[in-house]
Write a protein that holds these residues in place. Structure first.
Motif, short mmCIF file in Angstrom:
data_model
loop_
_atom_site.label_atom_id
_atom_site.label_comp_id
_atom_site.label_asym_id
_atom_site.label_seq_id
_atom_site.Cartn_x
_atom_site.Cartn_y
_atom_site.Cartn_z
N VAL A 237 0.84 -1.20 0.00
CA VAL A 237 0.00 0.00 0.00
C VAL A 237 0.87 1.25 0.00
O VAL A 237 0.65 2.19 -0.76
N LEU A 238 1.90 1.25 0.85
CA LEU A 238 2.80 2.41 0.90
C LEU A 238 3.52 2.59 -0.42
O LEU A 238 3.74 3.73 -0.87
N ALA A 239 3.87 1.50 -1.09
CA ALA A 239 4.55 1.59 -2.38
C ALA A 239 3.69 2.33 -3.40
O ALA A 239 4.19 3.14 -4.18
N ARG A 240 2.36 2.04 -3.39
CA ARG A 240 1.45 2.72 -4.32
C ARG A 240 1.36 4.21 -3.98
O ARG A 240 1.36 5.07 -4.87
N VAL A 241 1.30 4.54 -2.68
CA VAL A 241 1.22 5.94 -2.27
C VAL A 241 2.48 6.70 -2.68
O VAL A 241 2.42 7.81 -3.19
N VAL A 242 3.60 6.06 -2.47
CA VAL A 242 4.89 6.69 -2.83
C VAL A 242 4.98 6.90 -4.33
O VAL A 242 5.42 7.95 -4.81
N ALA A 243 4.55 5.91 -5.10
CA ALA A 243 4.62 6.00 -6.57
C ALA A 243 3.74 7.13 -7.09
O ALA A 243 4.09 7.80 -8.06
N GLU A 244 2.60 7.33 -6.46
CA GLU A 244 1.70 8.41 -6.89
C GLU A 244 2.34 9.79 -6.72
O GLU A 244 1.95 10.75 -7.40
N GLN A 245 3.32 9.90 -5.82
CA GLN A 245 3.99 11.17 -5.58
C GLN A 245 5.35 11.26 -6.27
O GLN A 245 6.15 12.15 -5.99
N GLY A 246 5.61 10.32 -7.18
CA GLY A 246 6.84 10.39 -7.97
C GLY A 246 8.02 9.67 -7.38
O GLY A 246 9.14 9.75 -7.91
N GLY A 247 7.82 8.94 -6.27
CA GLY A 247 8.91 8.17 -5.68
C GLY A 247 8.86 6.72 -6.08
O GLY A 247 7.97 6.29 -6.82
N GLN A 248 9.83 5.96 -5.60
CA GLN A 248 9.86 4.53 -5.90
C GLN A 248 10.27 3.78 -4.64
O GLN A 248 11.26 4.12 -4.00
N LEU A 249 9.47 2.76 -4.27
CA LEU A 249 9.76 1.94 -3.11
C LEU A 249 10.19 0.56 -3.58
O LEU A 249 9.43 -0.13 -4.29
N THR A 250 11.40 0.15 -3.20
CA THR A 250 11.91 -1.17 -3.55
C THR A 250 11.97 -2.02 -2.29
O THR A 250 12.67 -1.67 -1.33
N PRO A 251 11.21 -3.12 -2.22
CA PRO A 251 11.23 -3.97 -1.02
C PRO A 251 12.62 -4.56 -0.79
O PRO A 251 13.30 -4.98 -1.72
N THR A 252 13.04 -4.58 0.47
CA THR A 252 14.31 -5.20 0.86
C THR A 252 14.07 -6.34 1.84
O THR A 252 15.02 -7.02 2.24
N GLY A 253 12.83 -6.54 2.23
CA GLY A 253 12.44 -7.60 3.15
C GLY A 253 10.93 -7.68 3.18
O GLY A 253 10.24 -7.00 2.41
N GLU A 254 10.39 -8.52 4.07
CA GLU A 254 8.93 -8.69 4.12
C GLU A 254 8.22 -7.39 4.46
O GLU A 254 7.18 -7.06 3.88
N HIS A 255 8.78 -6.62 5.38
CA HIS A 255 8.15 -5.36 5.79
C HIS A 255 9.10 -4.17 5.65
O HIS A 255 8.79 -3.08 6.15
N THR A 256 10.22 -4.34 4.99
CA THR A 256 11.20 -3.24 4.86
C THR A 256 11.39 -2.88 3.39
O THR A 256 11.19 -3.71 2.49
N GLY A 257 11.77 -1.63 3.18
CA GLY A 257 11.96 -1.18 1.82
C GLY A 257 12.88 0.03 1.74
O GLY A 257 13.23 0.64 2.76
N LEU A 258 13.26 0.36 0.52
CA LEU A 258 14.13 1.50 0.25
C LEU A 258 13.41 2.43 -0.71
O LEU A 258 12.98 2.00 -1.80
N VAL A 259 13.26 3.71 -0.32
CA VAL A 259 12.55 4.68 -1.15
C VAL A 259 13.54 5.67 -1.74
O VAL A 259 14.39 6.23 -1.03
N THR A 260 13.41 5.93 -3.02
CA THR A 260 14.18 6.97 -3.70
C THR A 260 13.20 7.95 -4.32
O THR A 260 12.07 7.60 -4.65
N GLY A 261 13.65 9.20 -4.46
CA GLY A 261 12.81 10.21 -5.10
C GLY A 261 12.02 11.07 -4.15
O GLY A 261 11.46 12.09 -4.55
N LEU A 262 11.94 10.67 -2.87
CA LEU A 262 11.23 11.45 -1.85
C LEU A 262 12.07 11.47 -0.59
O LEU A 262 12.77 10.50 -0.28
N ASP A 263 12.00 12.59 0.17
CA ASP A 263 12.74 12.62 1.42
C ASP A 263 11.91 12.03 2.55
O ASP A 263 10.72 11.74 2.40
N ARG A 264 12.54 11.85 3.72
CA ARG A 264 11.87 11.17 4.83
C ARG A 264 10.67 11.96 5.37
O ARG A 264 9.68 11.36 5.81
N VAL A 265 10.77 13.30 5.32
CA VAL A 265 9.65 14.11 5.81
C VAL A 265 8.42 13.89 4.95
O VAL A 265 7.30 13.71 5.45
N ARG A 266 8.63 13.88 3.63
CA ARG A 266 7.51 13.68 2.70
C ARG A 266 6.92 12.28 2.88
O ARG A 266 5.68 12.10 2.89
#
Length: 304
Positions: free
Chosen positions: A238-267
């Motif tokens: 769900v978070l991956a879809r939200v991030v993608a809608e704002q121009g970011g990309q979430l790449t899963p690194t585990g069952e519940h962990t991921g790496l986001v590029t294109g957005l900062d932590r505050v956003r």
């Protein structure tokens, strides 16, 4: 000299050893009041470029200091001071005597030697023989020698090699002070973290070619654009879809962990709150100048 005045222009520097191309079309400019970091891995061609600029090697291209070739000046030491590995002299010479001998060759009075020994913090070492100087002392002595003629341009080739943290801090503060006096300072180094704290502008050399040349502020901004955010969220898809809608990309690194590029932590945090998604962990990684160098060393693009 006013800050920003163009003091040195090097164009099309090139050099080959046999069939091997060591340096290819290197151009750079040095301006009054600025520290320029000349960065690259060992063997990238930094020392060769500096030697060509100073006329110590023959090769392609030309370098003008204050609008003229260096050989056109009767006293080049009053135009550019260079440190190419500490200070060299007869092993029985004491530091003050050595500097006075060099000063005499440039018609510089003895009082300038004592003035510079104090400036670089070596007054107490003035009577040491040259081999008795520590590595840090030798670097300071080399800087004192380079400044004898009070030149507007200062060039240092890998001055931070082997220095301890205290000596590195002194060198950084000293060179910043020299730029503050209106000098154009060029510092070559493979210690990229040090350049991030020192330089106003960076020229990046890879395999004998300039692949990036830009103000440090622009480099830092570009580095910031490469930042990544590690996170943990039980509803990762769900978070991956939200991030993608704002121009970011979430790449899963585990069952519940991921790496986001294109957005900062505050956003990302704000988006998760708005979407009602729990976040258990959120950490932003900011790439360093070293990361930037490694990236462009592969991509080999040029920043104009």
């Amino acid at each position: 000299m006013k800050k920003g005045d163009l003091l040195v222009e090097a164009h099309g520097l090139g050099r080959s050893f046999g069939s091997k191309r060591i340096l290819d079309g290197v151009s750079l400019a040095l301006r009054a009041g600025e520290v320029t970091g000349f960065v690259g891995a060992n063997g990238a061609g930094k020392t060769t470029a500096i030697s060509l600029m100073l006329g110590l090697l023959r090769g392609e291209g030309q370098t003008r200091f204050l609008g003229r070739p260096l050989h056109a000046f009767g006293a080049p030491g009053t135009v550019v001071g260079a440190v190419l590995g500490g200070v060299a002299g007869h092993p029985r010479h004491r530091l003050r005597a050595h500097l006075r001998m060099v000063a005499a060759g440039s018609a510089v009075p003895d009082r300038r030697v004592d003035e510079l020994l104090e400036i670089v913090g070596l007054t107490g070492a003035a009577q040491l023989r040259l081999p008795e100087l520590s590595l840090g002392m030798a670097q300071r002595a080399g800087i004192a020698q380079a400044l004898l003629g009070d030149p507007p341009v200062l060039i240092l080739d890998e001055p931070a090699n082997g220095l301890d943290p205290h000596a590195l801090r002194w060198l950084r503060e000293f060179l910043r002070a020299q730029a503050g006096l209106g000098r154009a300072v060029l510092v070559s180094s493979h210690l990229l973290g040090e350049m991030q704290q020192l330089a106003d502008r960076v020229v990046v050399l890879t395999r004998g070619r300039v692949v990036a040349q830009a103000p440090m502020a622009e480099i830092v901004e570009r580095v910031a654009g490469r930042r990544a955010v590690n996170l943990e969220c039980p509803e990762l898809p769900v978070l991956a879809r939200v991030v993608a809608e704002q121009g970011g990309q979430l790449t899963p690194t585990g069952e519940h962990t991921g790496l986001v590029t294109g957005l900062d932590r505050v956003r990302i945090g704000t988006l998760a709150v708005d979407a009602g998604l729990p976040l258990y962990w959120l950490h932003e990684e900011r790439p360093s100048l070293e990361d930037f160098y490694l990236a462009i060393a592969e991509e080999e693009f040029t920043i104009s």
